[in-house]
Motif scaffolding. Structure first.
Motif, short mmCIF file in Angstrom:
data_model
loop_
_atom_site.label_atom_id
_atom_site.label_comp_id
_atom_site.label_asym_id
_atom_site.label_seq_id
_atom_site.Cartn_x
_atom_site.Cartn_y
_atom_site.Cartn_z
N GLY A 5 0.80 -1.21 0.00
CA GLY A 5 0.00 0.00 0.00
C GLY A 5 0.83 1.26 0.00
O GLY A 5 1.64 1.50 -0.88
N MET A 6 0.65 2.07 1.02
CA MET A 6 1.36 3.33 1.13
C MET A 6 2.84 3.10 1.38
O MET A 6 3.21 2.22 2.14
CB MET A 6 0.78 4.15 2.28
N PRO A 7 3.68 3.92 0.77
CA PRO A 7 5.12 3.75 1.02
C PRO A 7 5.49 4.20 2.43
O PRO A 7 4.86 5.11 2.98
CB PRO A 7 5.76 4.68 -0.02
N PRO A 8 6.49 3.57 3.01
CA PRO A 8 6.95 4.03 4.32
C PRO A 8 7.59 5.41 4.18
O PRO A 8 8.08 5.76 3.11
CB PRO A 8 7.98 2.99 4.74
N ALA A 9 7.59 6.15 5.23
CA ALA A 9 8.20 7.48 5.21
C ALA A 9 9.71 7.34 5.08
O ALA A 9 10.32 6.42 5.63
CB ALA A 9 7.86 8.23 6.50
N HIS A 10 10.29 8.26 4.36
CA HIS A 10 11.75 8.34 4.30
C HIS A 10 12.23 8.78 5.68
O HIS A 10 11.58 9.60 6.34
CB HIS A 10 12.17 9.37 3.24
N ASN A 39 23.99 21.11 3.71
CA ASN A 39 23.57 20.48 2.47
C ASN A 39 23.35 18.98 2.65
O ASN A 39 22.37 18.43 2.16
CB ASN A 39 24.60 20.73 1.37
N THR A 40 24.25 18.33 3.37
CA THR A 40 24.10 16.89 3.63
C THR A 40 22.79 16.60 4.35
O THR A 40 22.03 15.72 3.95
CB THR A 40 25.29 16.37 4.47
N LEU A 41 22.51 17.36 5.40
CA LEU A 41 21.28 17.12 6.16
C LEU A 41 20.05 17.49 5.34
O LEU A 41 19.04 16.79 5.39
CB LEU A 41 21.32 17.90 7.47
N SER A 42 20.14 18.55 4.58
CA SER A 42 19.01 18.95 3.73
C SER A 42 18.67 17.87 2.71
O SER A 42 17.50 17.58 2.46
CB SER A 42 19.34 20.26 3.01
N LEU A 43 19.69 17.25 2.13
CA LEU A 43 19.45 16.16 1.16
C LEU A 43 18.73 14.99 1.82
O LEU A 43 17.84 14.38 1.22
CB LEU A 43 20.77 15.69 0.55
N ILE A 44 19.09 14.69 3.06
CA ILE A 44 18.42 13.60 3.79
C ILE A 44 16.98 13.99 4.09
O ILE A 44 16.05 13.22 3.83
CB ILE A 44 19.19 13.26 5.09
N ILE A 45 16.77 15.18 4.63
CA ILE A 45 15.43 15.61 5.02
C ILE A 45 14.50 15.68 3.81
O ILE A 45 13.31 15.37 3.92
CB ILE A 45 15.50 16.95 5.77
N ASN A 46 15.04 16.03 2.66
CA ASN A 46 14.22 16.12 1.45
C ASN A 46 14.21 14.83 0.64
O ASN A 46 13.80 14.83 -0.51
CB ASN A 46 14.70 17.30 0.60
N ALA A 47 14.63 13.73 1.27
CA ALA A 47 14.59 12.39 0.67
C ALA A 47 15.36 12.30 -0.64
O ALA A 47 15.01 11.54 -1.53
CB ALA A 47 13.15 11.92 0.48
N LYS A 48 16.43 13.08 -0.74
CA LYS A 48 17.27 13.05 -1.94
C LYS A 48 18.46 12.12 -1.79
O LYS A 48 19.13 11.82 -2.76
CB LYS A 48 17.78 14.46 -2.27
N GLN A 75 16.11 1.09 5.19
CA GLN A 75 15.98 -0.18 4.48
C GLN A 75 14.53 -0.44 4.07
O GLN A 75 14.26 -0.90 2.95
CB GLN A 75 16.50 -1.33 5.34
N ASN A 76 13.59 -0.19 4.96
CA ASN A 76 12.17 -0.38 4.63
C ASN A 76 11.75 0.53 3.48
O ASN A 76 11.02 0.10 2.58
CB ASN A 76 11.30 -0.14 5.86
N TYR A 77 12.20 1.76 3.51
CA TYR A 77 11.90 2.73 2.45
C TYR A 77 12.47 2.22 1.12
O TYR A 77 11.77 2.17 0.10
CB TYR A 77 12.49 4.09 2.82
N ASN A 78 13.74 1.84 1.13
CA ASN A 78 14.40 1.37 -0.09
C ASN A 78 13.74 0.10 -0.64
O ASN A 78 13.52 -0.01 -1.85
CB ASN A 78 15.88 1.08 0.17
N LEU A 79 13.45 -0.84 0.24
CA LEU A 79 12.86 -2.10 -0.19
C LEU A 79 11.46 -1.90 -0.77
O LEU A 79 11.11 -2.50 -1.79
CB LEU A 79 12.82 -3.10 0.96
N TRP A 80 10.66 -1.06 -0.15
CA TRP A 80 9.32 -0.79 -0.67
C TRP A 80 9.41 -0.24 -2.10
O TRP A 80 8.69 -0.70 -2.99
CB TRP A 80 8.57 0.19 0.23
N HIS A 81 10.30 0.73 -2.30
CA HIS A 81 10.44 1.32 -3.63
C HIS A 81 11.00 0.32 -4.64
O HIS A 81 10.55 0.29 -5.80
CB HIS A 81 11.28 2.60 -3.57
N ALA A 82 11.94 -0.51 -4.22
CA ALA A 82 12.48 -1.53 -5.12
C ALA A 82 11.40 -2.52 -5.54
O ALA A 82 11.29 -2.88 -6.71
CB ALA A 82 13.64 -2.26 -4.45
N LYS A 83 10.60 -2.97 -4.57
CA LYS A 83 9.52 -3.91 -4.89
C LYS A 83 8.49 -3.29 -5.82
O LYS A 83 7.95 -3.97 -6.69
CB LYS A 83 8.83 -4.38 -3.61
N ASN A 84 8.21 -2.02 -5.65
CA ASN A 84 7.20 -1.37 -6.48
C ASN A 84 7.73 -0.98 -7.84
O ASN A 84 6.95 -0.61 -8.72
CB ASN A 84 6.59 -0.19 -5.73
#
Length: 103
Positions: A5-10, A39-48, A75-84
């Motif tokens: 269903g819904m993707p897990p949050a980044h 910049n490093t933290l911003s990339l993480i917060i913006n799911a980049k 890992q949950n975020y990455n796996l959900w996107h990979a499966k989809n």
């Protein structure tokens, strides 16, 4: 196992929504506290970009959590996107040369 269903949050979204915003800490201040660039933290917060082991350790220490929390979220975020996106990936079964597939 993750449901389709819904993707897990980044984890960056979780970091901002459950930690930085309630604590009223800016990205700039959080980056300084974590000893990383804004910049490093911003990339993480913006799911980049993903959270890796070193950042998980930094977040765990700064926020009194565990590194596993952050790595599991990633890992949950990455796996959900990979499966989809699985339909886009073509893979051939690996087997010993000359071996037949028994159906």
């Amino acid at each position: 196992m993750l449901k389709q269903g819904m993707p897990p949050a980044h984890p960056g979204e979780v970091l901002k929504g459950l930690y930085l915003d309630p604590l009223e800490i800016s990205i700039t201040q959080a980056a300084a506290n974590l000893c990383v660039s804004r910049n490093t933290l911003s990339l993480i917060i913006n799911a980049k970009t993903s959270i890796h082991a070193e950042m998980a350790l930094r977040l765990a220490e700064a926020l009194n959590t565990t590194p596993e929390l952050w790595l599991d979220m990633q890992q949950n975020y990455n796996l959900w996107h990979a499966k989809n996106n699985r339909a886009k990936v073509q893979v051939k079964l690996m087997r010993k040369k000359g071996q037949e597939i028994n159906a």
